[in-house]
Design a protein around this motif. Structure first.
Motif, PDB file in Angstrom:
ATOM      1  N   GLU A  17     -15.662  53.886   9.793  1.00 38.48           N
ATOM      2  CA  GLU A  17     -15.717  55.148   9.277  1.00 38.48           C
ATOM      3  C   GLU A  17     -14.211  55.901  10.032  1.00 38.48           C
ATOM      4  O   GLU A  17     -13.883  56.374   9.234  1.00 38.48           O
ATOM      5  CB  GLU A  17     -16.620  55.417   9.015  1.00 38.48           C
ATOM      6  N   GLU A  18     -14.748  56.159  11.104  1.00 37.10           N
ATOM      7  CA  GLU A  18     -13.736  57.262  11.308  1.00 37.10           C
ATOM      8  C   GLU A  18     -11.929  56.452  11.621  1.00 37.10           C
ATOM      9  O   GLU A  18     -11.617  57.390  10.992  1.00 37.10           O
ATOM     10  CB  GLU A  18     -13.767  57.362  12.819  1.00 37.10           C
ATOM     11  N   VAL A  19     -11.655  54.929  11.340  1.00 39.14           N
ATOM     12  CA  VAL A  19     -10.559  55.118  10.898  1.00 39.14           C
ATOM     13  C   VAL A  19      -9.849  54.595   9.785  1.00 39.14           C
ATOM     14  O   VAL A  19      -8.887  55.094   9.772  1.00 39.14           O
ATOM     15  CB  VAL A  19     -10.461  52.862  11.910  1.00 39.14           C
ATOM     16  N   ALA A  20     -10.783  54.632   9.072  1.00 36.22           N
ATOM     17  CA  ALA A  20     -10.250  55.177   7.631  1.00 36.22           C
ATOM     18  C   ALA A  20     -10.318  56.663   6.926  1.00 36.22           C
ATOM     19  O   ALA A  20      -8.845  56.532   6.767  1.00 36.22           O
ATOM     20  CB  ALA A  20     -11.517  54.366   7.001  1.00 36.22           C
ATOM     21  N   GLU A  21     -10.726  56.940   7.880  1.00 37.82           N
ATOM     22  CA  GLU A  21     -11.048  58.379   7.093  1.00 37.82           C
ATOM     23  C   GLU A  21      -9.076  59.268   8.524  1.00 37.82           C
ATOM     24  O   GLU A  21      -8.332  59.694   8.323  1.00 37.82           O
ATOM     25  CB  GLU A  21     -11.634  59.423   8.509  1.00 37.82           C
ATOM     26  N   LEU A  22      -9.378  58.299   9.755  1.00 36.64           N
ATOM     27  CA  LEU A  22      -7.544  58.413   9.943  1.00 36.64           C
ATOM     28  C   LEU A  22      -6.276  58.703   9.445  1.00 36.64           C
ATOM     29  O   LEU A  22      -5.484  58.806   9.191  1.00 36.64           O
ATOM     30  CB  LEU A  22      -7.450  58.013  12.150  1.00 36.64           C
ATOM     31  N   ARG A  23      -6.770  56.587   8.688  1.00 34.25           N
ATOM     32  CA  ARG A  23      -5.130  56.292   7.978  1.00 34.25           C
ATOM     33  C   ARG A  23      -5.200  57.117   6.732  1.00 34.25           C
ATOM     34  O   ARG A  23      -4.041  57.331   6.292  1.00 34.25           O
ATOM     35  CB  ARG A  23      -6.056  55.503   7.645  1.00 34.25           C
ATOM     36  N   VAL A  24      -6.532  57.792   5.806  1.00 38.48           N
ATOM     37  CA  VAL A  24      -5.787  58.792   4.424  1.00 38.48           C
ATOM     38  C   VAL A  24      -5.499  60.100   5.870  1.00 38.48           C
ATOM     39  O   VAL A  24      -4.338  60.473   4.898  1.00 38.48           O
ATOM     40  CB  VAL A  24      -7.369  59.428   4.500  1.00 38.48           C
ATOM     41  N   LYS A  63      -5.085  67.474  10.682  1.00 38.40           N
ATOM     42  CA  LYS A  63      -6.469  66.741  10.506  1.00 38.40           C
ATOM     43  C   LYS A  63      -6.568  65.028  11.000  1.00 38.40           C
ATOM     44  O   LYS A  63      -7.260  64.501  11.826  1.00 38.40           O
ATOM     45  CB  LYS A  63      -6.733  66.346   9.199  1.00 38.40           C
ATOM     46  N   ALA A  64      -4.972  64.634  11.273  1.00 36.33           N
ATOM     47  CA  ALA A  64      -5.216  62.793  11.776  1.00 36.33           C
ATOM     48  C   ALA A  64      -5.053  63.565  13.120  1.00 36.33           C
ATOM     49  O   ALA A  64      -6.277  62.406  14.177  1.00 36.33           O
ATOM     50  CB  ALA A  64      -3.531  62.884  11.484  1.00 36.33           C
ATOM     51  N   ARG A  65      -5.375  65.155  14.115  1.00 37.37           N
ATOM     52  CA  ARG A  65      -5.063  64.863  15.397  1.00 37.37           C
ATOM     53  C   ARG A  65      -7.137  64.539  15.684  1.00 37.37           C
ATOM     54  O   ARG A  65      -7.124  64.637  16.685  1.00 37.37           O
ATOM     55  CB  ARG A  65      -4.365  66.254  16.311  1.00 37.37           C
ATOM     56  N   GLY A 104      -9.360  62.058  17.484  1.00 40.58           N
ATOM     57  CA  GLY A 104     -10.551  63.067  18.528  1.00 40.58           C
ATOM     58  C   GLY A 104     -11.561  62.368  18.190  1.00 40.58           C
ATOM     59  O   GLY A 104     -12.469  61.772  19.352  1.00 40.58           O
ATOM     60  N   ASP A 105     -11.990  62.331  16.898  1.00 37.65           N
ATOM     61  CA  ASP A 105     -13.463  62.028  16.759  1.00 37.65           C
ATOM     62  C   ASP A 105     -12.994  60.174  16.634  1.00 37.65           C
ATOM     63  O   ASP A 105     -14.258  59.400  16.988  1.00 37.65           O
ATOM     64  CB  ASP A 105     -13.411  61.250  14.917  1.00 37.65           C
ATOM     65  N   LEU A 106     -12.364  59.589  17.148  1.00 32.27           N
ATOM     66  CA  LEU A 106     -12.567  57.992  16.770  1.00 32.27           C
ATOM     67  C   LEU A 106     -12.462  56.856  18.328  1.00 32.27           C
ATOM     68  O   LEU A 106     -13.147  56.955  18.229  1.00 32.27           O
ATOM     69  CB  LEU A 106     -10.718  57.154  16.257  1.00 32.27           C
ATOM     70  N   LEU A 107     -11.555  58.455  19.068  1.00 34.01           N
ATOM     71  CA  LEU A 107     -12.198  58.192  20.890  1.00 34.01           C
ATOM     72  C   LEU A 107     -13.554  59.209  21.286  1.00 34.01           C
ATOM     73  O   LEU A 107     -13.437  57.831  22.127  1.00 34.01           O
ATOM     74  CB  LEU A 107     -10.620  59.298  21.846  1.00 34.01           C
ATOM     75  N   PHE A 108     -14.417  59.377  20.403  1.00 31.91           N
ATOM     76  CA  PHE A 108     -15.105  60.151  20.900  1.00 31.91           C
ATOM     77  C   PHE A 108     -16.338  58.739  20.828  1.00 31.91           C
ATOM     78  O   PHE A 108     -17.231  58.422  21.587  1.00 31.91           O
ATOM     79  CB  PHE A 108     -15.389  61.566  20.808  1.00 31.91           C
ATOM     80  N   VAL A 109     -16.299  58.056  19.534  1.00 32.06           N
ATOM     81  CA  VAL A 109     -17.135  56.965  18.598  1.00 32.06           C
ATOM     82  C   VAL A 109     -16.447  56.105  20.358  1.00 32.06           C
ATOM     83  O   VAL A 109     -17.800  54.632  20.367  1.00 32.06           O
ATOM     84  CB  VAL A 109     -17.168  56.622  17.586  1.00 32.06           C
ATOM     85  N   VAL A 110     -15.662  56.077  20.470  1.00 33.23           N
ATOM     86  CA  VAL A 110     -15.284  54.427  21.602  1.00 33.23           C
ATOM     87  C   VAL A 110     -15.750  55.137  22.624  1.00 33.23           C
ATOM     88  O   VAL A 110     -16.647  53.249  23.218  1.00 33.23           O
ATOM     89  CB  VAL A 110     -13.343  54.174  21.005  1.00 33.23           C
ATOM     90  N   ALA A 111     -15.993  56.138  22.976  1.00 35.68           N
ATOM     91  CA  ALA A 111     -16.425  56.273  24.582  1.00 35.68           C
ATOM     92  C   ALA A 111     -17.995  56.111  23.870  1.00 35.68           C
ATOM     93  O   ALA A 111     -18.886  55.307  25.079  1.00 35.68           O
ATOM     94  CB  ALA A 111     -16.404  57.848  24.547  1.00 35.68           C
ATOM     95  N   ASN A 112     -18.892  56.615  23.288  1.00 37.53           N
ATOM     96  CA  ASN A 112     -19.790  56.332  22.982  1.00 37.53           C
ATOM     97  C   ASN A 112     -19.897  54.667  22.810  1.00 37.53           C
ATOM     98  O   ASN A 112     -21.001  54.602  23.310  1.00 37.53           O
ATOM     99  CB  ASN A 112     -20.526  56.883  21.403  1.00 37.53           C
TER     100      ASN A 112
END
Length: 261
Positions: A172-179, A188-190, A194-202
Motif C-alpha cells: 500500500e505504501e509503495v503504491a502511494e509513493l508511486r502516486v 508528499k513523496a517525502r 517516510g511511511d514506507l521506511l517506517f513499515v520496513v522497520a516494523n
C-alpha cells in the motif's frame, strides 16, 4: 591506582580551568553528545569487521565519553562516575531477579526477554511516565527508533497479527509513493517515503531483525560489490565513469556469483 581511577584523573586534569585543555574545558553535554554517538558507531563498525584490536581501542574511546559526561556532571554537583556505575549495577540486579534475587530463571531466552521487558515497564510506571512511547529516545537513528516505537506499541496490543498484514501495508505504501512521484509532489513523496521506511522497520521488528544491523550489512555488501566493479575495470585501465550501466550490472552479477561460490 586502578585503570579507571587513572582515566578519571586524566579527565579531571583535562577539564581543569587552570592548566587544562582549553577545548575540553569549553565542552558541554550538548557538544559532546555527537561524539558519544559517533564512538558507539565506531564500536559497532569494529565488531562488524571482526577487528578485535580496533574494538579494544574503540571501547576505550566510548568509555572516555562516559567519563567525560560524568566529570561534567560532577562539576555541577549532579552525580559522579561512581554514581553512574552504581546506578547501572542496581539496574542489572533489578532486571535479573533470576540471577541476583529469589525469582526462578525463565525456561528459555524468549521468556526471559519478556520478563526483562515487564521489569522495564514497571520501572517506567514507577517514574510516572505518561505515554507508552514517552521514553523512546528521540536521538536514536531513525530506523532504530521506528523499530523501538513499534515494539513498544506492540506490547500493549497495537500490532499486526502476522507479517502478512505488514506486507500488505508495504504494498500500500509503495503504491502511494508511486502516486505522489507521478504527480510530481516531492513534499508528499517525502512523507510517503517516510511511511514506507517506517513499515520496513516494523517488518524487521516482526522478523526479529534489527533494521540498523540489516542496513549496515547491506551497505557493506554494496561497498564490497562496487569495489569488485572498480577492481575489474581497473584491469583495463578504466574507472566506473568510463564504463556503462550494462557493463557494470554484469560485473555486479559476477561479484554476487563470486560471493556465493
Amino acid at each position: 591506582m586502578t585503570p579507571i581511577d587513572r582515566l578519571n584523573g586524566i579527565m579531571r586534569r583535562l577539564r581543569d580551568p587552570d592548566g587544562g585543555c582549553p577545548w575540553d574545558v569549553a565542552q558541554t553535554f550538548a557538544t559532546i553528545a555527537p561524539y558519544t554517538i559517533e564512538e558507539a558507531y565506531e564500536v559497532a563498525d569494529a565488531i562488524e569487521r571482526g577487528d578485535m584490536t580496533e574494538l579494544k581501542s574503540e571501547l576505550g574511546d566510548l568509555l572516555f565519553q562516559v567519563v567525560f559526561h560524568a566529570r561534567m556532571a560532577e562539576e555541577q554537583s549532579l552525580f559522579a562516575f561512581d554514581d553512574v556505575a552504581d546506578a547501572m549495577s542496581d539496574k542489572l540486579e533489578r532486571r535479573h531477579p533470576h540471577v541476583f534475587g529469589d525469582e526462578a530463571a525463565k525456561s528459555d531466552e524468549w521468556s526471559q526477554k519478556a520478563r526483562w521487558e515487564d521489569i522495564k515497564a514497571e520501572e517506567r510506571k514507577a517514574k510516572a511516565q505518561g505515554g507508552v512511547l514517552d521514553d523512546v529516545p528521540v536521538g536514536l537513528p531513525a530506523l532504530a527508533r521506528a523499530a523501538k516505537l513499534t515494539k513498544r506499541a506492540a506490547r500493549v496490543g497495537f500490532d499486526w497479527p502476522s507479517t502478512d498484514e505488514v506486507f500488505e501495508k508495504l504494498d500500500e505504501e509503495v503504491a502511494e509513493l508511486r502516486v505522489e512521484i507521478a504527480a510530481g509532489d516531492l513534499d508528499k513523496a517525502r512523507e510517503e517515503m517516510g511511511d514506507l521506511l517506517f513499515v520496513v522497520a516494523n517488518l524487521a521488528r516482526k522478523l526479529g531483525v534489527e533494521p540498523e544491523d540489516a542496513l549496515r550489512g547491506a551497505n557493506a555488501k554494496f561497498v564490497r560489490r562496487f569495489g569488485f566493479i572498480e577492481t575489474e575495470l581497473a584491469k583495463d585501465g578504466r574507472t566506473p565513469d568510463q564504463s556503462d550501466l550494462a557493463e557494470m550490472d554484469g560485473l555486479w552479477d559476477a561479484a554476487k556469483a563470486a560471493e556465493k561460490a
